[in-house]
Design an enzyme around this catalytic site. Structure first.
Site, PDB file in Angstrom:
ATOM      1  N   SER A 288       0.814  -1.215   0.000  1.00 41.65           N
ATOM      2  CA  SER A 288       0.000   0.000   0.000  1.00 41.65           C
ATOM      3  C   SER A 288       0.854   1.276   0.000  1.00 41.65           C
ATOM      4  CB  SER A 288      -0.954  -0.037   1.195  1.00 41.65           C
ATOM      5  OG  SER A 288      -1.933   0.951   1.099  1.00 41.65           O
ATOM      6  N   ASP A 299       9.512   5.765 -10.259  1.00 42.55           N
ATOM      7  CA  ASP A 299       8.982   6.383 -11.483  1.00 42.55           C
ATOM      8  C   ASP A 299       9.675   7.699 -11.819  1.00 42.55           C
ATOM      9  OD1 ASP A 299       7.278   4.323 -11.933  1.00 42.55           O
ATOM     10  OD2 ASP A 299       5.438   5.377 -11.387  1.00 42.55           O
ATOM     11  N   LYS A 313      -0.731  -4.172  -3.261  1.00 42.52           N
ATOM     12  CA  LYS A 313      -2.025  -3.675  -2.784  1.00 42.52           C
ATOM     13  C   LYS A 313      -2.202  -2.246  -3.271  1.00 42.52           C
ATOM     14  CE  LYS A 313      -4.917  -2.616   1.209  1.00 42.52           C
ATOM     15  NZ  LYS A 313      -5.216  -1.235   0.775  1.00 42.52           N
TER      16      LYS A 313
END
Length: 546
Positions: A288, A299, A313
């Site tokens: 999460s 990224d 998740k």
């Protein structure tokens, strides 16, 4: 009353599902009416008394099991647990008690908590709370007995190693705050280390404080340890990402069926540091919010990810207050990190025994790209830039842990060495290891590995077959060889057993801050992280995709 509840539930369902009245009204009305009349008849006619609360909770739980694992109902008596998960604090005593072999045993005491101040110790067995016997009670009942308003007292009866009679411990309940950062510090002259265990309300504040303190000590590079971190509050993940990426950048986006859950979350503050080299460590239990931080930094090519694929998740939960002080935590959207990929596992119903996603076929993955053009993939979790084989314990070590031998020996060691506090670099000596072996033998520890179980099955089959005497000698010889091998395992796996013993012993003195006193020399992920940070050219080439 039934019609009132039915009507109220029907209206709320129609409002929040967003379905058109004419499309779903009949099916919803029909099934709710069936349920209401069924319960009314059961309550009136069933031979025994029905507990309405228990029956309703059972039906609600069964219904929610058809959805994802994270949509949950919290009845009134579990609201305190719900608040604990979100705030990282609760009114209680500050100890974790688990059921071990039919006993309620203290497995963690938080430093400076009411339990700690009252003298409670790890390894204590709690038998009564306020005179109420805990025999046959489950963990939920135990938790409800322990928690209460600040200033009230819980009187615990405990059995302790070395004490002939039970002890009475009175604990004054208070607000208990569990730390998000149990340990941070300089590994060497340049590299700082921060362990983040949760994302509750003060996670970002604790990270920033640790970062600034180590920066003042000369930190030039950072290892952020998110291994085993199950996640928590989204705003804390966004805040932590914001420390290391420019203001105004996308951190995460949520997309759901209802338009109101489609949101973009940007970094809103000036960053703390845009240049410091970062390694983020993750494993299959990093979930999460941990995946938002690690995935977002990946990224933006802001840090190198080391370890194993994360949990996967990427579902967003929102809470809805219900009647009678109950709550519904419902999945309303999915997380998408800046590259556009979703970290949610494609199939969240089936996982490996360790909780990991497992291998996702390439045909089911989609390719996305980082800021520097590196290929990254969806399908479940964040893939590390540098994969490190996870540490797998031997059958012997796992059995010593699961059967409580290591836990119980650490308890014994502590009570016999209360004033001999182990510090940095503590290791279990060969002499202490021999004491442990004698302890396991005295306790009747029976080590049964897979090979022995298979041999026992073969012997059982052979005894029922004619001609057993023809190969009984061979099986007997194999049994002797296997017994010799089992004894040798205690030496073969001595070092990993000693490592687990050291961790358990350290926890008796230093609570959940054991990482502060453990040498990182045997930590494969930390060692790999240090190698990357020491090799500037390699670090940069990874982020450039070369």
């Amino acid at each position: 009353m039934y019609k009132y509840l039915f009507g109220l539930f029907l209206v709320s369902t129609l409002v929040f599902t967003g379905f058109k009245y004419e499309d779903r009204y009949f099916e919803i009305a029909k099934n709710l009416d069936i349920f209401a009349t069924l319960f009314k008849e059961l309550n009136s006619l069933y031979v025994d008394e029905i507990n309405p609360t228990k029956a309703m909770n059972t039906s609600i739980t069964a219904m929610l099991k058809e959805l994802d694992p994270y949509t949950n109902f919290y009845p009134e008596d579990m609201i305190e647990d719900y608040r604990t998960m979100n705030a990282g604090k609760y009114n209680g005593i500050g100890a974790t008690i688990e059921s071990r072999f039919g006993e309620h045993t203290v497995v963690m005491v938080y430093q400076y908590s009411p339990a700690d101040k009252s003298g409670m110790k790890i390894g204590d067995v709690v038998t009564h709370i306020n005179g109420v016997s805990l025999a046959g009670r489950d963990s939920d009942e135990l938790g409800r007995l322990l928690k209460g308003q600040t200033g009230t007292r819980a009187k615990l009866t405990v059995e302790r190693f070395g004490e002939k009679k039970p002890l009475e411990i009175s604990v004054e309940r208070d607000v208990v705050k569990t730390p998000n950062v149990p340990h941070y510090g300089m590994i060497d002259d340049e590299v700082g280390y921060i362990q983040l265990k949760d994302f509750s309300a003060t996670a970002a504040t604790e990270i920033k404080a640790a970062f600034e303190e180590m920066e003042g000590e000369g930190m030039k590079k950072l290892i952020l340890d998110l291994r085993g971190n199950p996640g928590g509050l989204l705003n804390q993940a966004i805040e932590i990402c914001n420390f290391f990426i420019p203001k105004g950048e996308l951190v995460v986006e949520t997309k759901g069926k209802v338009a109101q859950w489609n949101k973009k979350y940007l970094s809103l503050r000036n960053p703390v540091d845009l240049e410091i080299p970062i390694v983020v460590m993750v494993n299959s239990s990093s979930a999460s919010a941990s995946e938002i931080v690690s995935g977002t930094l990946q990224d933006y090519d802001r840090g190198v990810i080391v370890g194993q694929k994360s949990f996967g998740k990427g579902l967003v939960q929102s809470t809805r207050p219900l009647t009678f002080n109950t709550q519904l935590k419902v999945t309303t959207a999915k997380y998408y990190i800046p590259s556009g990929r979703c970290i949610q596992a494609i199939d969240y119903s089936h996982r490996n025994p360790d909780g990991s996603v497992g291998k996702v076929p390439d045909s089911l993955k989609s390719t996305f790209y980082t800021k520097n053009g590196r290929a990254v993939y969806d399908g479940g979790g964040v893939d590390p830039d540098i994969f490190v084989e996870p540490k797998e314990l031997s059958e012997l070590t796992n059995q010593l842990i699961s059967e409580g031998a290591i836990f119980d020996f650490a308890t014994k060691y502590y009570h016999e060495n209360k004033n001999n506090v182990p510090e940095d670099g503590f290791i279990v000596s060969d002499q202490l290891y021999q004491q442990f072996l004698a302890f396991t033998e005295a306790q009747g520890f029976n080590y049964v590995n897979d090979a022995e179980q298979a041999l026992s099955d073969l012997e059982g089959i052979a005894e029922t077959e004619k001609g057993y005497n023809e190969f009984g000698t061979e099986l007997s010889t194999l049994r002797q060889k296997l017994n010799s091998k089992k004894k040798a395992d205690f030496q073969t796996f001595k070092e990993e057993i000693k490592d687990e013993l050291a961790l358990e012993i350290l926890s008796r003195y230093h609570y959940d801050k054991v990482m502060k006193f453990v040498s990182f020399e045997k930590d494969a992920e930390v060692q790999e992280s240090l190698k990357i940070l020491k090799d500037t050219d390699r670090y940069r080439s990874i982020l450039k995709g070369k």
